[in-house]
Design an enzyme around this catalytic site. Structure first.
Site, PDB file in Angstrom:
ATOM      1  N   ASP A 147       0.814  -1.167   0.000  1.00 15.15           N
ATOM      2  CA  ASP A 147       0.058   0.107  -0.247  1.00 15.15           C
ATOM      3  C   ASP A 147       0.620   1.603   0.210  1.00 15.15           C
ATOM      4  OD1 ASP A 147      -2.393   1.537   0.151  1.00 15.15           O
ATOM      5  OD2 ASP A 147      -2.760   1.429   2.445  1.00 15.15           O
ATOM      6  N   GLU A 246      -3.096  -0.174  -8.336  1.00 15.88           N
ATOM      7  CA  GLU A 246      -3.873   0.790  -8.131  1.00 15.88           C
ATOM      8  C   GLU A 246      -3.253   2.260  -8.111  1.00 15.88           C
ATOM      9  OE1 GLU A 246      -6.758   0.394  -5.083  1.00 15.88           O
ATOM     10  OE2 GLU A 246      -6.242   2.627  -4.000  1.00 15.88           O
TER      11      GLU A 246
END
Ligand code: ZN
Length: 469
Positions: A147, A246
């Site tokens: 992340d 992402e």
């Protein structure tokens, strides 16, 4: 050593090639018990079985022998949900939920900042999930998200361990303070491509740039787009890794306008980047661990266009800092038509601390007082608007009033942003001040934490409109 003294976790009983592998517990210790010859590192039990500790080597082997204990790419499923678990113990509760709900979990999800603040590694993060999934026999696909990664080195690190999702944080390449007035001249290629045209994005919406807006947008996002294209080409283009991409442009001060969203998506797509999700910075404030702060009508209006854009280009909207945004979940569920990725992190930690307030008031008070003493230091890492004066004195509160502190936004933020300092605080003799006592409690009273997670994260899923299956 005799594994007969251990209590077997029923759901962990598995066979591979006719050999038994299961998990068992004795007191504080949980182990893997496996037939000899499968390659587990451990001690012989003397009857053809090995008692194997929950170490990294054994996690790697489990993932090889039992593919359901390894992550897979789930970001392209209609509904996915990130569950940053900073403690390595929340997956048990999360499993109870995601067995029932029509959404795919990303159980492993940590940023480098979170690893640093908790002294963990991506190996620890992934292994904790592997062991939990094996123990509970969870067979649905689940993901692992590197992340908010910003560098070649970090992306390489996550991918090398088998992480199945890379969230590229482009924030350091997004220019701030750029206005129509101070933006540099527009490169002619962009003028030709975008000006004097109307871009139909379907659903009755269209996008039209004027010269000033376009010049500003190019100045803000140009470098970020080049960065994303480069990272995609470096790591994901050739398909060597089974990982979803992402694009995160949310960690900025200025909201991403629908026009800017269109530009970024269009440039990435034209640059050949295949991405599963994009996280814009929404209007209003998505502060950590509390509800949405801002104009709900404007949020509704903008998320409608953001959602149309994702359908037009063919990816999902990703909602970051999605913990506790209860007042906007219904419109997120509705406008995305139930196709989204929502990330939570801090709220899972807060529920762990709520469990401490329930199960050990004295320990909770000690942690709370320490958090107050280091609050200022912690604000260097997180943007919050906490007013400590709104938090009742824990010395004055009765034991059974402590859990309600987790319904107080200021108390939530106090505990939310101090997690790293709480977990790493040491005494003069080098022992941890809180960490071991907290982990012992969470282990001994596992169901208190699991129940809190099921209730609290379940509320997120219900308001997003996720159905139970
Ligand atoms: Zn983010």
């Amino acid at each position: 050593m005799n594994y007969q003294n251990y209590i077997v976790f029923d759901k962990s009983v598995n066979k591979t090639d006719g050999h038994d592998v299961f998990m068992a517990r004795s007191g504080a210790e949980t182990v893997i018990v496996a037939d000899d010859g499968l390659g587990f590192t451990g001690k012989s039990a003397g009857d053809g079985k090995v008692i194997a500790p929950l170490c990294h080597e054994n996690a790697v082997l489990l993932r090889r022998l039992f593919p359901f204990t390894a992550p897979s790419p789930v970001l392209r499923k209609e509904r996915s949900f990130g569950l940053g678990d900073r403690l390595g113990i929340a997956t048990f509760g999360h499993i109870q939920l995601f067995e029932r709900y029509d959404a795919y979990p990303v159980f492993a999800q940590q940023s480098i900042r979170e690893l640093t603040l908790t002294n963990r590694t991506y190996e620890d993060v992934l292994d904790a999930v592997t062991f939990a999934v094996f123990r509970e026999g969870f067979k649905k696909p689940w993901g692992a998200d590197g992340d908010h990664l910003k560098t070649v080195k970090d992306v390489e690190y996550a991918l090398s361990l088998g992480f199945t999702m890379i969230t590229l944080d482009c924030s350091e390449h997004i220019k701030s303070g750029v206005t129509v007035q101070n933006a540099p001249p527009l490169p002619p290629a962009y003028a030709q491509k975008y000006l004097g045209k109307s871009f139909d994005i379907g659903e009755g919406e269209s996008i039209r740039f004027d010269e000033g807006e376009l010049r500003q947008t190019v100045a803000i996002y140009g470098e970020a787009i080049a960065f994303a294209v480069d990272m995609y080409n470096r790591f994901l283009k050739d398909g060597k890794y089974a990982a979803d991409f992402e694009i995160s442009i949310d960690e900025t001060n200025e909201p991403t306008t629908p026009l800017q969203h269109y530009f970024v998506a269009r440039e990435l797509t034209d640059g050949g980047v295949k991405f599963a999700t994009l996280a814009p910075r929404f209007c209003g404030e998505f502060q950590k661990g509390i509800d949405y702060v801002g104009d709900l009508a404007q949020f509704d209006k903008e998320i409608k266009i953001h959602s149309s854009l994702t359908r037009h280009f063919g990816y999902k909207l990703s909602i970051h800092s999605g913990s506790d945004k209860f007042s906007v979940f219904p419109s997120i569920g509705r406008e995305t038509r139930g196709v989204f990725h929502v990330k939570t992190a801090g709220t899972n930690w807060l529920e762990a601390m709520r469990a401490v307030a329930v199960a050990d008031p004295a320990l909770y008070r000690a942690v709370h007082r320490y958090a107050l003493s280091v609050f200022k230091e912690a604000t260097a890492y997180y943007h919050v608007t906490t007013n400590l004066a709104n938090i009742p004195d824990v010395g004055q509160l009765k034991d059974d009033a402590l859990p309600a502190l987790f319904d107080n936004n200021d108390a939530r933020q106090l505990i939310h942003i101090t997690y790293g300092l709480i977990l790493t605080k040491k005494n003069a003799d080098g022992t941890f001040t809180f960490k071991d006592a907290l982990y012992n409690l969470w282990r001994d009273r596992e169901s208190v934490y699991n129940d809190a997670l099921v209730r609290h994260i379940g509320k997120h899923l219900d308001l997003l409109g996720v159905k139970q299956i």
